[in-house]
Design an enzyme around this catalytic site. Structure first.
Site, PDB file in Angstrom:
ATOM      1  N   LYS A  74     -28.432  67.852 -31.879  1.00 32.45           N
ATOM      2  CA  LYS A  74     -28.026  68.920 -32.786  1.00 32.45           C
ATOM      3  C   LYS A  74     -27.076  68.422 -33.871  1.00 32.45           C
ATOM      4  CE  LYS A  74     -28.519  73.043 -29.904  1.00 32.45           C
ATOM      5  NZ  LYS A  74     -27.829  74.218 -29.323  1.00 32.45           N
ATOM      6  N   ARG A 132     -32.055  81.362 -34.432  1.00 31.58           N
ATOM      7  CA  ARG A 132     -30.699  81.698 -34.863  1.00 31.58           C
ATOM      8  C   ARG A 132     -29.930  80.487 -35.391  1.00 31.58           C
ATOM      9  NH1 ARG A 132     -31.402  81.373 -29.543  1.00 31.58           N
ATOM     10  NH2 ARG A 132     -29.889  80.324 -28.210  1.00 31.58           N
ATOM     11  N   ASP A 186     -21.339  67.726 -30.932  1.00 31.51           N
ATOM     12  CA  ASP A 186     -22.128  68.591 -30.052  1.00 31.51           C
ATOM     13  C   ASP A 186     -23.005  67.674 -29.210  1.00 31.51           C
ATOM     14  OD1 ASP A 186     -24.109  70.379 -28.914  1.00 31.51           O
ATOM     15  OD2 ASP A 186     -23.442  71.851 -30.394  1.00 31.51           O
ATOM     16  N   CYS A 201     -19.313  86.516  -0.262  1.00 34.49           N
ATOM     17  CA  CYS A 201     -19.917  87.383   0.754  1.00 34.49           C
ATOM     18  C   CYS A 201     -20.868  88.398   0.130  1.00 34.49           C
ATOM     19  CB  CYS A 201     -18.827  88.098   1.541  1.00 34.49           C
ATOM     20  SG  CYS A 201     -18.033  87.023   2.753  1.00 34.49           S
ATOM     21  N   ASP A 213     -19.348  78.170 -26.769  1.00 34.68           N
ATOM     22  CA  ASP A 213     -19.988  79.287 -26.081  1.00 34.68           C
ATOM     23  C   ASP A 213     -19.378  79.573 -24.717  1.00 34.68           C
ATOM     24  OD1 ASP A 213     -20.815  77.102 -24.684  1.00 34.68           O
ATOM     25  OD2 ASP A 213     -22.961  77.425 -24.947  1.00 34.68           O
ATOM     26  N   ASN A 214     -18.172  79.048 -24.442  1.00 32.13           N
ATOM     27  CA  ASN A 214     -17.518  79.379 -23.179  1.00 32.13           C
ATOM     28  C   ASN A 214     -16.012  79.388 -23.359  1.00 32.13           C
ATOM     29  OD1 ASN A 214     -16.310  76.683 -21.878  1.00 32.13           O
ATOM     30  ND2 ASN A 214     -18.242  76.173 -22.912  1.00 32.13           N
TER      31      ASN A 214
END
Length: 978
Positions: free
Chosen positions: A495, A482, A471, A599, A543-544
């Site tokens: 982390k 969390r 990470d 746009c 997370d993606n």
């Protein structure tokens, strides 16, 4: 809160016991607990902060519930346990160590529970439960308790108005019971917005939306921004009925309303609802159940009776059934038959037998799942938000047991930290778990929970086993509510390193290595063929979607199983990818997220999400991209030429920015920065809007005779600057200070000083120009890229051809967006810029919390959902290590803890292509001769030269992305035949 005897209380360091806890609660709501506010909302959090919670039983399940509730931020949590720690507890109680054996479980857990959230008062009670103690709480949770104790305490809570929850796990099975008070959950807007273009008068009125809706009969909506039929804006919540078409629904009687003109937004509203709960003694004989999984109703009723019979067994024998003991299983089955005769239900005896064989087990993943669900019920009871469980919930993961029935050796539980797991699977399986080599990608919320479970089950803890975790992020304050492995002392640390150290404290036998690499094509030198070949599996806590798809492709390429999970508030999912057995997670290059048209952002926003994205783009462009381009221009002599080669339209914009930043427009003092901010305000919120309205007047009609400003096109209006308007000044202060930062000029927050500067700023008058083209669609914008003022571009190119001699002093200082620092002006700018644009277009503004959620691209995560998801992922891990080959034994899941939805389903098998009489091809894995079974080490085709491996996967070095799978399979067959 004063407690009676046998209570140990340790206040958080440096804080007075009561007063500081209350003061800090307000502070924590603004910072540490934003994830919960995103999910629950302000009002629910306000209720939750008043709740005193008692959690009885500090074995694995109890400590899991306590951890999740403390992280959520209730007022206080008291943990109670009279028992002492044993070796069996270490398989699921992550706050006990080997040195804790023989000591009180509650006291041993207290010091670590306190570190989870300094704003929650945490106490330990080591004596028995009694009414004087129970009366001090609004919510009482029982774990590992006898049925007699549950009946007694449940009766008292029912009569005293105390919310009552029981939870229990035995081996691979779990149960939960909820009894809450008769109170309505308050209403809230769900966030589901729909624009509509037509509202017909009548009884009932008919609404036609611009997009498909997902409403159901009986849902409620609130209307806003309606022109003409303005009565809708003030009629409150309206019940709807869905009509045949997915674009329409009917509402109340609108026959007496004004004529509808245009516009309008319908927002779904969740209405208060009364729930009627039975007391425990009634619910046992007349159970209401929440069904989980795709099993039959009979399975849940069997477990309902099995847990009752188990209580009878323990009362009679003084112990749980022995692991794999036939006599104990027969005894339990006999007790169940007695209960069955009373309940008149069909009994699944195979479930009862397996339940008895494994009941002595104590598994971290099962406690993680049931503990997450039970903790969410505590939050519902204390916040009055979301739908509580009515009333029983049963769960089993008995499919984790070996596929084939085998004669097992007698299980002897001695002094091993894995005794609770060995009681279920045996010693041989434990040794196999220890030898696993796994790769964990991500140590965020789910990653922390996975590592906890890995430590509890001993994954990679043997001499030949290993866990590699990576990470690249550092710990931020907002992570703490969390990501429970981190504390406030860890803020700023890496982390992966911090998580590794925390896990080694939980289980010193773990073999784990921490990396800080992003897993993408650039890191394939680190995570290459040799690395993946050494693995037994991969766990993704990302997370993606793009990263998940990439990692899935690498697993397919190297034929490795993948465990994947994700959460979004109270919703979560798990996926398991098994080589040659299931389909893969996704296809590279597929559309992963619907982008907002340029746009829409530039000229026609109609949602607050659009203005927030526009504000974020403004921030990136002004304070990051421009400084970076200037620095490259000053140091890289090829930058100008590369910019010109990328297209004239883009080059003109970049060169104009460069010219202003290194030329006469460069600010020299703070007053210049304030002037720039004021002129920028005028351009964005007045001049540009006036130009847009000049090109498309409010009453403009399209070529088809319809109003141009209708549907998703909201007609804007220009703003007039006023230093007395707080939002106007917020923009000036934030923009001026950020502009000053990139030039290393000292700014100020003093509003009086800034107002004095503003009084001297000359704002040029503006007259809209004719002939200006404003693009209506992205296609028009793309086509018009060739229409560039080449003369102006050439002039800028010539003036910038020679790099200034004082390049060192002209260097700028790019700003990286940081949402969590409330002192850096970043979110100040986003909120003000977005809300001003929203005011231009008549869009309701967003508060700072909503703005941070959207502009910061936050995926809200809460501990309850992440714990449940990680638990389910590790149950699938058991099956992978067991080597299950029947696809129906794997159970991907979808959860929504807000409504207690737990859906388990069978994974999809890979699509099979037949390319010849001799070959079948599994599309995402490989091509194999159809008459061969897959060997353990993979698939290959025998050739005269030996074994020739055939890899057939989407990913780097494999099947070209975008190529048809069947065509590629034929190519492979031809190459093999040659």
């Amino acid at each position: 809160m004063p407690l009676v005897c046998n209570c140990v209380h340790i206040p958080c360091d440096g804080l007075p016991k009561v007063q500081s806890a209350k003061l800090c609660t307000v502070q924590v709501c603004k910072s540490c607990h934003n994830s919960y506010r995103y999910v629950l909302g302000h009002e629910a959090m306000h209720h939750m902060k008043k709740a005193d919670v008692l959690i009885a039983g500090m074995r694995g399940l109890g400590v899991e519930i306590a951890k999740n509730v403390i992280l959520a931020g209730v007022k206080s949590v008291t943990v109670q346990d009279e028992g002492i720690a044993s070796w069996e507890d270490l398989s699921s109680q992550f706050y006990l160590e080997e040195s804790s054996i023989g000591q009180n479980r509650a006291q041993c857990s207290l010091s670590k529970l306190l570190k989870l959230n300094p704003y929650v008062t945490v106490s330990a009670h080591t004596g028995p439960l009694h009414e004087n103690l129970l009366a001090q709480f609004q919510v009482v949770v029982l774990t590992n308790s006898s049925l007699d104790e549950q009946r007694k305490i449940g009766k008292y809570c029912h009569s005293s108005g105390i919310q009552f929850i029981t939870a229990d796990t035995k081996g691979l099975c779990g149960s939960k019971f909820t009894h809450e008070l008769l109170h309505p959950l308050h209403s809230w807007q769900s966030g589901c917005l729909l624009l509509f273009v037509c509202s017909l008068k009548g009884n009932p009125g008919i609404v036609t939306c611009t997009d498909k809706h997902e409403f159901q009969d009986g849902d409620f909506v609130a209307f806003s921004e309606v022109l003409g039929m303005t009565e809708l804006n003030s009629c409150g919540q309206v019940e709807i009925k869905v009509l045949g078409k997915p674009y329409t629904f009917s509402i109340c009687d609108t026959s007496l309303f004004s004529e509808y003109e245009k516009g309008g937004v319908a927002t779904e509203v969740k209405m208060p609802k009364m729930f009627h709960f039975q007391a425990l003694h009634d619910a046992i004989s007349n159970p209401q159940m929440v069904m989980t999984g795709y099993g039959k109703t009979n399975k849940h009723h069997t477990l309902h009776l099995a847990f009752q019979a188990l209580h009878c067994f323990v009362k009679r024998a003084g112990r749980l059934p022995k692991p794999r003991d036939q006599a104990d299983a027969k005894m339990l089955l006999a007790m169940m038959r007695e209960l069955k005769s009373e309940a008149q239900l069909e009994l699944d005896e195979d479930i009862v037998r397996k339940f008895a064989f494994t009941a002595q087990g104590n598994l971290g993943p099962v406690n993680s799942f049931i503990g997450g669900l039970a903790a969410q019920e505590v939050l519902k009871a204390s916040s009055r938000k979301f739908t509580p469980v009515q009333q029983w919930l049963y769960f089993d993961a008995l499919e984790c047991l070996p596929e084939e029935e085998e004669e097992k050796e007698e299980v002897r539980l001695l002094t091993d930290r894995y005794d609770g797991q060995i009681a279920v699977f045996g010693k041989a399986f434990q040794e196999k778990l220890g030898k696993q080599k796994y790769f964990l990608v991500g140590t965020g919320a789910i990653g922390c929970e996975l590592l906890k479970n890995f430590a509890l089950i001993g994954l990679g803890a043997a001499e030949d086993g290993h866990i590699t975790v990576t990470d690249m992020d550092s710990i931020e304050k907002s992570n703490l509510n969390r990501q429970f492995l981190f504390t406030s002392e860890d803020i700023g640390r890496l982390k992966s390193e911090t998580a590794m150290q925390a896990i080694l404290k939980m289980n010193p036998s773990m073999h784990i290595t921490a990396h800080q690499n992003r897993v993408d094509p650039e890191s394939e030198e680190v995570y290459g063929n040799k690395f993946f070949s050494s693995l037994d599996g991969v766990a993704a806590a990302l997370d993606n979607l793009e990263a998940r798809v990439y990692l899935d492709g690498r697993c397919v390429q190297h034929q490795k199983p993948l465990l994947e999970g994700g959460t979004l508030g109270t919703r979560g999912h798990t996926t398991v990818v098994v080589p040659f057995l299931t389909d893969s997670y996704g296809v590279p290059g597929s559309s992963l997220q619907k982008a907002i048209p340029l746009c829409t952002l530039k000229n026609f926003p109609y949602l607050i999400e659009h203005t927030l994205q526009w504000a974020r783009d403004e921030f990136e462009g002004l304070f990051k991209q421009v400084p970076e381009n200037v620095n490259q221009y000053l140091t890289d002599h090829e930058f100008l030429q590369r910019t010109l080669e990328r297209g004239e339209a883009g080059a003109l914009e970049v060169l104009a920015q460069l010219h202003g930043s290194v030329g006469s427009q460069r600010p020299a003092v703070w007053e210049d920065c304030v002037t720039w901010a004021r002129l920028r305000w005028e351009i964005l919120y007045n001049n540009d809007i006036r130009q847009l309205l000049h090109c498309f007047p409010p009453h403009q009609m399209t070529s088809s005779g319809l109003p141009f400003w209708s549907g998703q096109k909201k007609c804007p209006h220009p703003l007039t600057f006023s230093p007395n308007n707080a939002t106007h000044m917020d923009y000036i202060i934030a923009a001026a200070n950020l502009y000053a930062q990139i030039y290393k000029i000292k700014g100020t927050r003093d509003r009086n000083t800034i107002r004095e500067v503003l009084e001297k700023v000359h704002v040029p008058s503006f007259t809209p120009k004719s002939g200006v083209k404003i693009h209506v669609t992205d296609q028009d914008m793309e086509k018009d890229k060739e229409n560039v003022d080449t003369a102006h571009l050439l002039k800028l190119k010539n003036e910038l051809a020679s790099t200034p001699g004082n390049s060192t002093t002209l260097r700028m200082h790019p700003i990286e967006f940081e949402k969590d620092d409330d002192t850096n002006f970043h979110m100040d700018f986003i909120v003000a810029a977005s809300n001003l644009r929203a005011e231009n277009y008549g869009i309701p503004p967003a508060d700072r919390l909503k703005s941070k959620l959207v502009a910061g691209r936050i995926i809200p995560a809460i501990a309850t959902t992440t714990a449940a998801v990680a638990g389910l992922m590790c149950l699938e891990l058991y099956k992978l290590v067991q080597g299950h080959r029947r696809i129906e034994l794997y159970r991907p899941a979808f959860l929504n803890l807000a409504v207690q939805t737990c859906v388990f389903y069978q994974p999809l098998a890979p699509q099979l292509f037949t390319v010849s009489d001799q070959f079948n091809c599994k599309s995402v894995w490989l091509c194999i001769p159809s008459h061969r079974n897959p060997p353990a080490g993979g698939f290959c085709r025998q050739s005269s030269g030996g074994n020739l491996p055939v890899t057939f996967a989407r990913g780097k070095g494999c099947m070209p992305s975008g190529q048809n799978a069947q065509e590629y399979a034929i190519e492979i067959q031809i190459q093999l035949s040659e």
